[in-house]
Write an enzyme that holds these catalytic residues in place. Structure first.
Site, PDB file in Angstrom:
ATOM      1  N   HIS A  33       0.850  -1.174   0.000  1.00  0.00           N
ATOM      2  CA  HIS A  33       0.000   0.000   0.000  1.00  0.00           C
ATOM      3  C   HIS A  33       0.889   1.229   0.000  1.00  0.00           C
ATOM      4  O   HIS A  33       1.812   1.310   0.804  1.00  0.00           O
ATOM      5  CB  HIS A  33      -0.887  -0.016   1.249  1.00  0.00           C
ATOM      6  CG  HIS A  33      -1.983   0.973   1.188  1.00  0.00           C
ATOM      7  ND1 HIS A  33      -1.743   2.309   1.348  1.00  0.00           N
ATOM      8  CD2 HIS A  33      -3.286   0.832   0.934  1.00  0.00           C
ATOM      9  CE1 HIS A  33      -2.878   2.947   1.203  1.00  0.00           C
ATOM     10  NE2 HIS A  33      -3.822   2.078   0.955  1.00  0.00           N
ATOM     11  N   TYR A  39       5.975   8.694   7.616  1.00  0.00           N
ATOM     12  CA  TYR A  39       4.693   7.977   7.608  1.00  0.00           C
ATOM     13  C   TYR A  39       4.951   6.473   7.574  1.00  0.00           C
ATOM     14  O   TYR A  39       4.350   5.705   8.317  1.00  0.00           O
ATOM     15  CB  TYR A  39       3.895   8.430   6.391  1.00  0.00           C
ATOM     16  CG  TYR A  39       2.471   7.901   6.312  1.00  0.00           C
ATOM     17  CD1 TYR A  39       2.037   7.197   5.200  1.00  0.00           C
ATOM     18  CD2 TYR A  39       1.564   8.145   7.334  1.00  0.00           C
ATOM     19  CE1 TYR A  39       0.738   6.721   5.106  1.00  0.00           C
ATOM     20  CE2 TYR A  39       0.269   7.670   7.263  1.00  0.00           C
ATOM     21  CZ  TYR A  39      -0.138   6.960   6.143  1.00  0.00           C
ATOM     22  OH  TYR A  39      -1.420   6.487   6.054  1.00  0.00           O
ATOM     23  N   LYS A  68       1.691   3.610  14.084  1.00  0.00           N
ATOM     24  CA  LYS A  68       3.036   3.321  14.598  1.00  0.00           C
ATOM     25  C   LYS A  68       3.061   2.203  15.630  1.00  0.00           C
ATOM     26  O   LYS A  68       4.101   1.575  15.844  1.00  0.00           O
ATOM     27  CB  LYS A  68       3.638   4.591  15.223  1.00  0.00           C
ATOM     28  CG  LYS A  68       3.851   5.724  14.249  1.00  0.00           C
ATOM     29  CD  LYS A  68       4.855   5.371  13.178  1.00  0.00           C
ATOM     30  CE  LYS A  68       5.080   6.519  12.224  1.00  0.00           C
ATOM     31  NZ  LYS A  68       5.740   6.092  10.980  1.00  0.00           N
ATOM     32  N   TYR A 102      -7.867  10.510   4.104  1.00  0.00           N
ATOM     33  CA  TYR A 102      -7.903  11.436   5.235  1.00  0.00           C
ATOM     34  C   TYR A 102      -8.768  12.616   4.802  1.00  0.00           C
ATOM     35  O   TYR A 102      -8.393  13.345   3.886  1.00  0.00           O
ATOM     36  CB  TYR A 102      -6.505  11.925   5.589  1.00  0.00           C
ATOM     37  CG  TYR A 102      -5.581  10.872   6.155  1.00  0.00           C
ATOM     38  CD1 TYR A 102      -4.434  10.472   5.462  1.00  0.00           C
ATOM     39  CD2 TYR A 102      -5.833  10.291   7.385  1.00  0.00           C
ATOM     40  CE1 TYR A 102      -3.567   9.519   5.977  1.00  0.00           C
ATOM     41  CE2 TYR A 102      -4.980   9.326   7.915  1.00  0.00           C
ATOM     42  CZ  TYR A 102      -3.858   8.949   7.205  1.00  0.00           C
ATOM     43  OH  TYR A 102      -3.007   7.991   7.726  1.00  0.00           O
ATOM     44  N   PRO A 146      -3.130   6.801  17.601  1.00  0.00           N
ATOM     45  CA  PRO A 146      -3.250   5.956  16.401  1.00  0.00           C
ATOM     46  C   PRO A 146      -3.361   6.732  15.101  1.00  0.00           C
ATOM     47  O   PRO A 146      -3.847   6.205  14.130  1.00  0.00           O
ATOM     48  CB  PRO A 146      -4.541   5.179  16.674  1.00  0.00           C
ATOM     49  CG  PRO A 146      -5.358   6.087  17.516  1.00  0.00           C
ATOM     50  CD  PRO A 146      -4.368   6.845  18.381  1.00  0.00           C
TER      51      PRO A 146
END
Ligand code: APR
Length: 402
Positions: free
Chosen positions: A83, A399, A308, A212, A304
């Site tokens: 991804h 990221y 991570k 997002y 979250p």
């Protein structure tokens, strides 16, 4: 391993007693067992719960490398999928970042955590590793000495005690390891003042990207899990119970906030899991207290917002395993002495990025001058991410990277 009966408490021992069978505990158990270190995993829940508990699902490239290094990646190679794209949706348009081509050029692997944990457990048991299910650690004591003990409630309800050379606290944020820390331990905590409603929907992903959405009504997030399960997040009123909203109201909010009028409909489906998540972070410092060492959520909880948690858990488990193997096989305790520092450097970097993401995704609550200032900065941050290759590389590196 030895078994001994003292008055009413069965006493058992192992060189390393690992608390918790999550990504941290099971990765550590596999690595120590493969190196011939006498260890046991004590897990409060039963086997079925451990194998089916749905949580995270985005594995960083470094996590995949660690699992590959130790022969633990067969499942994710077969069923995980790469991804590398994020889509940011705002009232002023949307943009996509193919983060797999930015930064270090790394991608995530989408692989549900329950599948990863099941793989780690199966591998551990097939190799002859020891685990006690339904065994709850109550306290860890005598950690300043060479023979710490773990008092447990055995599966049959009777008290038990494990004696060890080292105890690895991988039992999460509310586990016995955290509760047993000396007063000198520092706990850095931050409440980000944001609450999410976390959802699992029985519906195929509606985007081929992590979505997002920054909407005046609040944040909304979309993350693929499998071909027919999708994870969604909705910014939510603090203190409101998770079941207060009907499914209709949830989908209406997701449709509105994900700007489906511009981007097309979301695949709706039955909501099969809901959880209210207050975005908070915490870090314990140091991560070693004599013979007690922390890893995973027991060590730190990143909010979250940046996927991570599970990745830090696997990284810390490998660092701890290497240090314990050095100690037991070569009586070289240098890596154990460095363990806490090495992990905290990774932890604080992850915390910093998670904080940056929270500031990016959520409009400030108030309408005062301070909030206006923050909102203007947030919009500028979004704009930099949309237009600046340097910002995009930095985003991608943090990221995916750990
Ligand atoms: N005694 C024994 N086991 C316990 C106890 C206890 N007192 N308390 C908790 N446990 C067990 C839990 O049942 C769970 O199986 O410890 C395990 C902790 O596992 P996780 O919560 O998955 O923690 P960790 O391995 O640190 O991985 C953390 O994974 O789930 C993601 O995003 C999540 O960041 C998190 C990361």
């Amino acid at each position: 391993m030895t078994e001994r009966q003292t008055n009413r408490t069965a006493e058992t021992s192992a060189d390393v007693v690992i608390l918790g069978a999550g990504p941290a505990g099971l990765t550590l158990g596999n690595l120590l067992h493969a190196a011939g270190i006498d260890c046991v995993v004590l897990e409060r829940a039963d086997r079925a719960h451990v194998r089916t508990r749905a949580r995270a699902g985005f594995l960083a490239a470094n996590t995949v490398r660690i699992l590959e290094r130790h022969g633990l990646a067969d499942g994710l190679h077969r069923r995980g999928h790469p991804h590398g794209t994020c889509e940011f949706r705002t009232g002023n348009g949307s943009f996509r970042l193919d983060y797999g081509t930015l930064g270090r050029g790394e991608r995530h692997t989408v692989y549900p955590q329950q599948d990863l944990v099941t793989d780690l457990l199966t591998h551990y048991l097939d190799a002859g590793g020891r685990i006690r299910f339904e065994t709850e650690a109550r306290s860890v004591r005598e950690v300043t000495g060479p023979r710490p003990t773990v008092d447990v409630r055995e599966a049959d309800g009777r008290p038990g005690r494990w004696r060890a050379r080292y105890v690895a606290g991988c039992d999460g944020r509310h586990g016995a390891a955290r509760r047993s820390l000396p007063a000198s331990a520092l706990r850095h905590h931050r409440d980000h003042g944001v609450t999410w409603l976390g959802l699992l929907a029985e519906a195929p992903p509606s985007l081929d990207a992590v979505g997002y959405a920054m909407h005046p009504d609040g944040f909304a997030g979309h993350m693929a899990r499998t071909a027919d399960i999708t994870r969604y997040y909705l910014q939510y009123e603090p203190g409101v119970p998770g079941d207060a909203w009907s499914e209709e109201r949830i989908w209406a909010a997701l449709d509105r906030r994900m700007y489906t009028a511009e981007h097309g409909p979301l695949h709706h489906g039955r909501i099969v899991q809901r959880s209210v998540i207050n975005l908070e972070s915490d870090v314990v410092e140091p991560l070693r207290h004599g013979s007690l060492l922390l890893a995973g959520d027991a060590a730190s909880l990143p909010a979250p917002a940046a996927a991570k948690g599970a990745n830090l858990a696997v990284l810390e488990a490998e660092l701890l395993a290497e240090a314990l193997i050095d100690e037991f096989s070569r009586s070289d305790s240098r890596a154990l002495d460095r363990y806490s520092r090495r992990c905290l450097d990774h932890i604080w970097r992850a915390q910093e990025f998670a904080h940056w993401m929270i500031q990016l995704l959520h409009a400030p609550a108030g309408a005062d001058a301070e909030s206006f200032f923050h909102e203007a900065m947030r919009r500028s941050r979004v704009e930099s991410l949309r237009t600046s290759r340097t910002h995009q590389d930095w985003f991608a590196e943090n990221y995916v990277g750990i």
